[in-house]
Motif scaffolding. Structure first.
Motif, PDB file in Angstrom:
ATOM      1  N   UNK A 167       0.838  -1.204   0.000  1.00 35.50           N
ATOM      2  CA  UNK A 167       0.000   0.000   0.000  1.00 35.50           C
ATOM      3  C   UNK A 167       0.873   1.255   0.000  1.00 35.50           C
ATOM      4  N   UNK A 168       1.898   1.256   0.841  1.00 38.70           N
ATOM      5  CA  UNK A 168       2.807   2.401   0.885  1.00 38.70           C
ATOM      6  C   UNK A 168       3.557   2.553  -0.438  1.00 38.70           C
ATOM      7  N   UNK A 169       3.984   1.427  -1.002  1.00 34.44           N
ATOM      8  CA  UNK A 169       4.722   1.451  -2.265  1.00 34.44           C
ATOM      9  C   UNK A 169       3.866   2.026  -3.390  1.00 34.44           C
ATOM     10  N   UNK A 170       2.591   1.597  -3.451  1.00 33.68           N
ATOM     11  CA  UNK A 170       1.687   2.113  -4.486  1.00 33.68           C
ATOM     12  C   UNK A 170       1.483   3.614  -4.343  1.00 33.68           C
ATOM     13  N   UNK A 171       1.296   4.090  -3.129  1.00 33.62           N
ATOM     14  CA  UNK A 171       1.094   5.525  -2.915  1.00 33.62           C
ATOM     15  C   UNK A 171       2.356   6.312  -3.267  1.00 33.62           C
TER      16      UNK A 171
END
Length: 186
Positions: A167-171
């Motif tokens: 999730x952090x990587x996508x954001x």
């Protein structure tokens, strides 16, 4: 193992540990184990020919207990995440005394660098005024409180669930792409 407590002239208490054993004739014999409880337990285990216990005043004991008692009750994905998180935490804090650990202090955010192992203190206040990061963290904590988020994770989604690595990587990827787009427009 026996525990002996004595009052010293200075008023301080002295605590010593002894092995309650027998000599070759079967008579009772006390063998001094020292004043440190963890070291006394290790020496006691050696004399009893038992498995040597881990020190209980270090974070490693907390990590072991968490891994043994808490993680098995979770679903498979959180179990995997927790084990990965523990792996990183153990690198930095396995041998740290429990009472020496702090996550945010009054004036600093304490961070351990993954690549170099360097420990950093990032200032949250400067001359009594919040820095940019300090203001952001204050705002983040206030928003969490207003939304009723009470979990221990600092960075969560709007539902209060911990942000996973993907999730952090996508954001991050989306923010980087947006920044590149804006730069190209200028």
């Amino acid at each position: 193992m026996l525990r002996r407590v004595r009052n010293r002239r200075s008023g301080k208490l002295w605590v010593g540990y002894y092995y309650d054993g027998r000599d070759e004739n079967g008579r009772r014999k006390e063998i001094p184990l020292g004043t440190d409880l963890d070291e006394a337990r290790i020496e006691w285990a050696r004399l009893e020919r038992k498995v040597i216990p881990k020190p209980q005043h270090l974070m490693g004991a907390i990590f072991d207990k968490f891994e043994r008692e808490i993680i098995p009750g979770k679903k498979p994905r959180p179990q995997q995440d927790n084990r990965n998180e523990l792996k990183q935490l153990r690198k930095a804090f396995e041998s740290a005394p429990i009472n020496a650990i702090t996550h945010i202090s009054e004036e600093f955010l304490l961070v351990g660098q993954g690549k170099t192992g360097q420990r950093l203190r990032i200032r949250l206040t400067d001359g009594g005024k919040a820095t940019g990061l300090g203001a952001f963290l204050d705002d983040l904590l206030e928003r969490r409180a207003l939304n009723g988020i009470k979990g221990s994770h600092l960075i969560t989604n709007t539902s209060g669930l911990r942000m996973s690595y993907p999730m952090l990587r996508n954001r991050w990827d989306e923010a980087r792409a947006e920044a590149a787009r804006r730069t190209a427009e200028d």
